[in-house]
Every structure is written in structure tokens, then in C-alpha cells.
Design a protein around this motif. Sequence first.
Motif, mmCIF file in Angstrom:
data_model
loop_
_atom_site.group_PDB
_atom_site.id
_atom_site.type_symbol
_atom_site.label_atom_id
_atom_site.label_comp_id
_atom_site.label_asym_id
_atom_site.label_seq_id
_atom_site.Cartn_x
_atom_site.Cartn_y
_atom_site.Cartn_z
ATOM 1 N N CYS A 136 -0.281 -9.823 -8.746
ATOM 2 C CA CYS A 136 0.077 -8.408 -8.631
ATOM 3 C C CYS A 136 1.153 -7.999 -9.630
ATOM 4 N N SER A 137 2.192 -8.802 -9.742
ATOM 5 C CA SER A 137 3.301 -8.453 -10.631
ATOM 6 C C SER A 137 2.838 -8.327 -12.074
ATOM 7 N N SER A 138 2.045 -9.283 -12.538
ATOM 8 C CA SER A 138 1.577 -9.231 -13.922
ATOM 9 C C SER A 138 0.630 -8.049 -14.138
ATOM 10 N N VAL A 149 7.212 -0.404 -7.384
ATOM 11 C CA VAL A 149 6.373 0.394 -6.485
ATOM 12 C C VAL A 149 4.899 0.105 -6.749
ATOM 13 N N VAL A 150 4.528 0.062 -8.015
ATOM 14 C CA VAL A 150 3.133 -0.199 -8.383
ATOM 15 C C VAL A 150 2.711 -1.598 -7.952
ATOM 16 N N SER A 151 3.608 -2.583 -8.124
ATOM 17 C CA SER A 151 3.304 -3.960 -7.727
ATOM 18 C C SER A 151 3.094 -4.059 -6.220
ATOM 19 N N THR A 180 2.175 -1.639 -4.279
ATOM 20 C CA THR A 180 0.923 -0.938 -3.995
ATOM 21 C C THR A 180 -0.266 -1.866 -4.208
ATOM 22 N N ALA A 181 -0.218 -2.664 -5.267
ATOM 23 C CA ALA A 181 -1.307 -3.609 -5.534
ATOM 24 C C ALA A 181 -1.428 -4.623 -4.397
ATOM 25 N N GLU A 182 -0.302 -5.100 -3.884
ATOM 26 C CA GLU A 182 -0.337 -6.042 -2.765
ATOM 27 C C GLU A 182 -0.997 -5.415 -1.544
ATOM 28 N N VAL A 183 -0.687 -4.136 -1.308
ATOM 29 C CA VAL A 183 -1.273 -3.444 -0.154
ATOM 30 C C VAL A 183 -2.768 -3.225 -0.360
ATOM 31 N N LEU A 184 -3.178 -2.897 -1.574
ATOM 32 C CA LEU A 184 -4.611 -2.735 -1.858
ATOM 33 C C LEU A 184 -5.371 -4.027 -1.577
#
Length: 348
Positions: A39-41, A75-77, A79-83
Amino acid sequence: MYRLEAPDIGNLYHRTIEHMSQTVQMEGKEWRDVSREECSSLAEAAVELVTPEIQNAILMSSNRYGYLKKKLTDVVSKTAEVLIEQSKRDGFDPVAFELAFGSGNFPPVSFTLSNGATCELVGRIDRVDTASIHDQLYVRIVDYKSSKREIDFAEIYYGLAMQMLIYLKVLIEQANAWTQENVAPAAALYFHVHRPLVAPAETDADTERKVLESYQMQGLLVDDPAILEMMDRTAKHDQKKSIVIPVKYKKDGTLDANTTKKVVSPPQLEQLMDHAIDLAQSSAEAMYDGEIGVEPYEYKERRPCQTCPFQSVCHFDEALSNEARQLKKLEKDDVLSRLGGDADEVDE
């Protein structure tokens, strides 16, 4: 002079989520196949790609904006984890991102006004999801928001929330522009892109669940048990609040009272979509007729004047005996009744 405004942050969220989702899709994966470590990358790569597009690369202009850029990346990272977590439970899969209608092979919504002029509505849908249920392809749209939004039937009735219903109507009526199958509507949902702060629970697992629940998508759902269960394949079995959609089941497997306020039958949804199109057409008629009266509304102590850049033009001022139009709060049944019958009548 360049300045970072709220719409710029919203645009950054849209573009980064689109880029991450397309990257996942191009790798032949679904979100559920992505690890948290990735997610972070994914987030960093997406933000780096989009940053130069925002207000002449303002996020690269100073250390202060560099710090803000890092916070937005966090925030974007998240969000990716939640997706990822939502995708593990969700039977609907994304098939399109930032789908534009009104250009290329996807025609606009078009209607002819009383004066013979043709009006065309164009737009861009953040995310389109589909699932096959009962040998029928169902479509769901998701709109990413940088602020919290919930379904409000009064806003739909008064024309303050037409966008999602028009988008859904477009996907249904012009299905041949994006799929080879006939489609039926399933939901129109808002996804709040944010970084929540929640109080710690007794266990780490409970704290994580509270975080996921804070990302629960809000919006309008079709009242069909199979469709609702497809959107969260664990909630009914666990007898818990869904972390994906605004649904909660009682012990007997039925929907709780709060959930029933957010679901509508297919005929009711059709009525709401038609109402949104009718309002768009009547608004176009009024603009062509030159109706520019200074008549802002007030609803739930909120007025468009609070964010309107044209106050110096209209000169609306209560001190000069100007009054806002007061819009009455309406519940689901009130709206459905006004559109042609109560819930029972529409179902028949």
C-alpha cells in the motif's frame, strides 16, 4: 498566484486512487490480492505522479507543502488498506475508473428543450463496480469524497443531490457504451477519503474494526437480500454492522430499522433517477428562459452562499430584507409519496 484549495485536495485523492486502482488492475489483480505492505509504495508512486498536476506543482514548492504532501500520502495509503479489506468482503468488483460520458464512444445525456435547443449533460464517474446475481449483471457506482456525505432523500427531492442518480441512470440506459450485457442498478455510494481518529478499543482487532467502520460507504441501496449480501459477504453471518455498506442485520437476519431508511425497491429507485433527470431538464429550461432570481435556499442551517464566489454579483443580504427559501426536511416515505405514491404503492 497559486493556492491549494479544498477542490485541489479532492482532485489529488481522485487521481491517486484512480492511478493505484489502475496499477492493481494492470497487474491482473483485485484489491483483495494486494498486501498491506504494498500500500505505501502504491500510494507514494501515485502521489508522486499526480503532484505536478496540482496547482502548478504547488506541493513541491516549499517544505511546508512538502509536509502536507506527506500527510496526504498517509491518507491515500490508509485508503488503499481499507480498499483491500473492503474488497475481501465485497462481491462487487471494479470494472472502470473515472469513466467519462459525453465524449468518445460514451454519449452524453441529451434532451430537447421547449425552445428547440438541445441540452447535453456530461460527467465523469469515479468508479463503476459490477456483480452477477440471479443471472443478471448489477452495477454500483462509487463517488470518492474528501468530506463525509450521507444519503438525504430531501436533498434528492429538492435537486441538491442529483449527480449520483443521473450517473446511475446513464450507466443503465447506455449500457452498450461500456458493457455487452443488460444491466440493472444496485447502489450509488459515497466513499469518504480521510484518515480517521478513533478511540482505542479493548483489543487491537476491535480498534481496527472501528477504523474500518469509519470508512463504511454511505448512499442508496436496492432492497434485495442477495444484492446486499453480495456487497458484504460476512455481515449477515456475523450479525454485525457491515464495514462496506450502510447495512446492519438483526439476529433474525433481517435489516435493522436504520438500514431500511436507506434501501429502496427497484421501482422506487427508477422513480428517483427519473426525478433527477426531470430536475436537470427543468433547470436547463429555467436558465434558457433567463431566470436568475436571487433566491438561495436554506436547508439544515446550510446555504450555498457560504461557499459561493458570486456574492458580489447577487448582493444577497438579509439586512436588506432578502430571505432565503426554507427547505423542509423530508424522510424517505415523504419523498416517495410526493413522487407518486407511498412505499407500498410504488412496489406494486
